[in-house]
Design a protein around this motif. Sequence first.
Motif, PDB file in Angstrom:
ATOM      1  N   UNK B  81      42.718  38.385  58.418  1.00  0.00           N
ATOM      2  CA  UNK B  81      41.567  39.290  58.510  1.00  0.00           C
ATOM      3  C   UNK B  81      41.840  40.307  59.273  1.00  0.00           C
ATOM      4  N   UNK B  82      42.837  40.268  59.943  1.00  0.00           N
ATOM      5  CA  UNK B  82      43.150  41.689  61.040  1.00  0.00           C
ATOM      6  C   UNK B  82      42.755  42.924  60.375  1.00  0.00           C
ATOM      7  N   UNK B  83      43.188  43.130  59.090  1.00  0.00           N
ATOM      8  CA  UNK B  83      43.167  44.535  58.333  1.00  0.00           C
ATOM      9  C   UNK B  83      41.419  44.906  58.476  1.00  0.00           C
ATOM     10  N   UNK B  84      40.568  44.069  58.641  1.00  0.00           N
ATOM     11  CA  UNK B  84      39.060  44.453  58.634  1.00  0.00           C
ATOM     12  C   UNK B  84      38.384  44.576  60.037  1.00  0.00           C
ATOM     13  N   UNK B  85      39.467  44.051  60.799  1.00  0.00           N
ATOM     14  CA  UNK B  85      38.895  43.600  62.293  1.00  0.00           C
ATOM     15  C   UNK B  85      38.188  45.210  62.868  1.00  0.00           C
ATOM     16  N   UNK B  86      38.956  46.081  62.890  1.00  0.00           N
ATOM     17  CA  UNK B  86      38.511  47.320  63.526  1.00  0.00           C
ATOM     18  C   UNK B  86      37.477  48.045  62.748  1.00  0.00           C
ATOM     19  N   UNK B 214      26.006  37.348  57.214  1.00  0.00           N
ATOM     20  CA  UNK B 214      25.716  38.538  56.879  1.00  0.00           C
ATOM     21  C   UNK B 214      27.107  39.439  57.082  1.00  0.00           C
ATOM     22  N   UNK B 215      27.866  39.094  58.332  1.00  0.00           N
ATOM     23  CA  UNK B 215      29.091  39.795  58.708  1.00  0.00           C
ATOM     24  C   UNK B 215      29.884  40.246  57.687  1.00  0.00           C
ATOM     25  N   UNK B 216      30.807  38.930  56.937  1.00  0.00           N
ATOM     26  CA  UNK B 216      31.607  38.790  55.883  1.00  0.00           C
ATOM     27  C   UNK B 216      31.217  40.063  54.777  1.00  0.00           C
ATOM     28  N   UNK B 217      29.870  39.763  54.412  1.00  0.00           N
ATOM     29  CA  UNK B 217      29.472  40.409  53.144  1.00  0.00           C
ATOM     30  C   UNK B 217      29.155  42.075  53.494  1.00  0.00           C
ATOM     31  N   UNK B 218      28.934  42.422  54.888  1.00  0.00           N
ATOM     32  CA  UNK B 218      28.779  43.591  55.104  1.00  0.00           C
ATOM     33  C   UNK B 218      30.226  44.368  54.983  1.00  0.00           C
ATOM     34  N   UNK B 219      31.003  43.592  55.767  1.00  0.00           N
ATOM     35  CA  UNK B 219      32.619  44.072  55.663  1.00  0.00           C
ATOM     36  C   UNK B 219      32.988  44.660  54.178  1.00  0.00           C
ATOM     37  N   UNK B 220      32.681  43.283  53.330  1.00  0.00           N
ATOM     38  CA  UNK B 220      32.952  43.810  51.963  1.00  0.00           C
ATOM     39  C   UNK B 220      32.484  44.938  51.371  1.00  0.00           C
ATOM     40  N   UNK B 223      33.806  48.089  53.442  1.00  0.00           N
ATOM     41  CA  UNK B 223      35.120  48.241  53.008  1.00  0.00           C
ATOM     42  C   UNK B 223      35.240  48.806  51.424  1.00  0.00           C
ATOM     43  N   UNK B 224      34.518  48.550  50.518  1.00  0.00           N
ATOM     44  CA  UNK B 224      34.651  48.707  49.321  1.00  0.00           C
ATOM     45  C   UNK B 224      34.185  50.341  49.487  1.00  0.00           C
ATOM     46  N   UNK B 225      33.193  50.492  49.953  1.00  0.00           N
ATOM     47  CA  UNK B 225      32.725  51.916  50.167  1.00  0.00           C
ATOM     48  C   UNK B 225      33.739  52.877  50.656  1.00  0.00           C
ATOM     49  N   UNK B 226      34.247  52.516  51.861  1.00  0.00           N
ATOM     50  CA  UNK B 226      35.430  53.242  52.352  1.00  0.00           C
ATOM     51  C   UNK B 226      36.426  53.280  51.541  1.00  0.00           C
ATOM     52  N   UNK B 227      36.840  52.422  50.737  1.00  0.00           N
ATOM     53  CA  UNK B 227      38.031  52.306  49.961  1.00  0.00           C
ATOM     54  C   UNK B 227      37.793  53.594  48.752  1.00  0.00           C
ATOM     55  N   UNK B 234      40.797  48.604  47.531  1.00  0.00           N
ATOM     56  CA  UNK B 234      39.961  47.594  48.464  1.00  0.00           C
ATOM     57  C   UNK B 234      40.663  46.291  48.814  1.00  0.00           C
ATOM     58  N   UNK B 235      40.252  45.895  49.922  1.00  0.00           N
ATOM     59  CA  UNK B 235      41.115  44.555  50.396  1.00  0.00           C
ATOM     60  C   UNK B 235      40.645  43.328  49.700  1.00  0.00           C
ATOM     61  N   UNK B 236      40.896  43.416  48.626  1.00  0.00           N
ATOM     62  CA  UNK B 236      40.180  42.255  47.767  1.00  0.00           C
ATOM     63  C   UNK B 236      40.616  40.747  48.241  1.00  0.00           C
TER      64      UNK B 236
END
Lengths: 277, 388
Positions: B81-86, B214-220, B223-227, B234-236
């Motif tokens: 999960x490191x890719x999404x940590x920052x 909510x955390x993982x959902x928010x990251x998803x 992350x999709x928006x940023x991608x 996206x980091x599928x």
Amino acid sequence: MSKSVLVDITRCIGCRSCMVSCKSWNDLPAMPSEFSNNWDSPGKLSADTWTNVSSYVLEEGEQLKWRFVKRQCMHCNEPACESACFTHSFVKTKEGAVIYKPTELNQDYCVGCRYCMIACPFDVPGFQWDKAFPYVQKCRFCYDRMKEEGLEPACVTACLTGALTYGERDEMLALAQDRMSKDLRYIKHVYGEKEYGGTSWLYISDVPFDQIGFKTEVFNRPVTQKAIPSLTWDVLKWTPYIFVGWGALLTAMRAYTKRRAEVHNEEDLYGPVDPKE
Amino acid sequence: MYGRNWSFRITWFRLLMIGFVLIAAAAALYRFVYGLGALTNLSDEWPWGLWIGFDLLCGIALAGGGFSTALVVHVLHKDKYLPIARAALLTSLLGYIIAMVSLFLDIGRWFNFWRPFFYWGFHSVLFEVFWCISLYTTIQVLEFGDIFFEKVKFPALKKILGYMMTPLLILGIILPSLHQSSLGSLYIVAIDKLYPLWWSMLIPFFFVWSAFFLGPAMVTVEGTLAARAYGRDPELPVFQSLTKLTMWMMIIYFIVKMIDLNYRGVFGMAFNGSYESNMFLIEMIVFILLPIFMYAIPSIRTKLWGVVTASLLVVVGVVFNRMNVVFTGMAKSVGGSYFPSIWEFLITIGMWSALALAYLFIVENFSILPKEEHTHSTHTNYGTGFNA
């Protein structure tokens, strides 16, 4: 020695002298009236109106019954506002008054967050919405009169019909019981004796309290008799244990899993995004 | 790549957002001079409105991705999960700054905001909220400092921050756990005001638990928006493996909710046909049960649209829950009516625009998102990251 006022609904004639005397003693500005479909004016408590008399017309067969209810801060024995405030801008004095901005020392600590207004079960505190640097305002049981001159509150002095009686709380409860036992018209209930852990202002009435705007039932169950601060404290008291326990658990887990995990050089993993791509 | 000049590309959309920020700043200035009544529809019946209900409560809840990701990556060391940590840390930090700004706008005597630091009103839930939020924001700034000094070279400071990182990370999980729950505890005082479908002695649990899942959902979603915005992949795989955690936590949330309603004897209120009961049913069925099922079915979970839709439902669902607590559940007992004024909306829009702009600026100038080759991208710049 906790002071109290017993309000006898049967004796109130709705003259509103208490409202006038409250405004003049506390130097509060008048509120312009608006047309409304009831007899109340101004109809509700606010930052500039610390007491208000509401009128109720009850139909009983052919007969109409007028009843008048004076409202103000109930001065809870264990006030929710005091426990909610994180700057201690509310204090329950030993005389029984719940006052805002209590001493010279902390009189300007209020941050204006209005959590007291959420907390109050009687929706009493009013906020100075029109001021750039607003305060929360409410009845202070004429603490200045009570404390320095030994006088009863301005509203009690102004009351012509004896609807308001000022004295020690246990004496007022005894007086209420006395009146209820001598006159069978009274409802057998002293409002404020037990509600939310008890209040300094007590009411007796000959018509059911729920018909004259008192909160006796909410969501089909009787109002809470526990003091609200004790409910909050039941949860808050766990904070230090959670802090230490959760912290120890996290530290242990981090130490345990670190040994197995490979070390990363984070600088190689991440990079800035180039928007021009 | 390091040592590259600062850059911020200006597009029409970004100009529009800058415009919103300017309008909000002007409105905020007006509010400070003429008081809250001049700009907002708040009243004695509705002392808390859009800014507290949405910007503060939802801002903090949506920032829950920060501490749940920190727990997974830095405490449990789940390195995949490191890719999404920052990115999670950054969103969380910005979310907290929004919450602090909206709180500062909302409090009447804002120049007194620092008083609670020196007055130990520990009997107040707000005291815990205030301390935890301020400390945690500070900690997140320090954690971000570690990233900041990768670009702005200052080895001595970076070294000090490096030593501090373990205690900071641990505190950075304890503090949000505490105040996410105490944001719920705030409503314990509203015992006879908040509708029993939401009021509970367990409301602190519901708040912290939902902020966590909510955390993982928010990251998803983020992350999709940023991608999308940057034309990246996206980091599928990461999103997919996160769904397991979210799903189980939501199942537990749902079970505890049902037990709690039964225990308090208010289960029937969910079906009494009132406005509150209908809102509650929507919250439970559309925003809790539906995403649980979507996460449970592999053919939905493994598709990008599936995982993103389900995650979006979770995110909107937590916002919906907070709105129900602040508005729906209180409406019957406090009386009066409240709908935010145009200025309350404009200031809110301005603040979230500022958040989006800050996010864009930071990911374009600091190392937040993983380098492209890490995500097995097909872009032509494969490998440039190592050479830079």
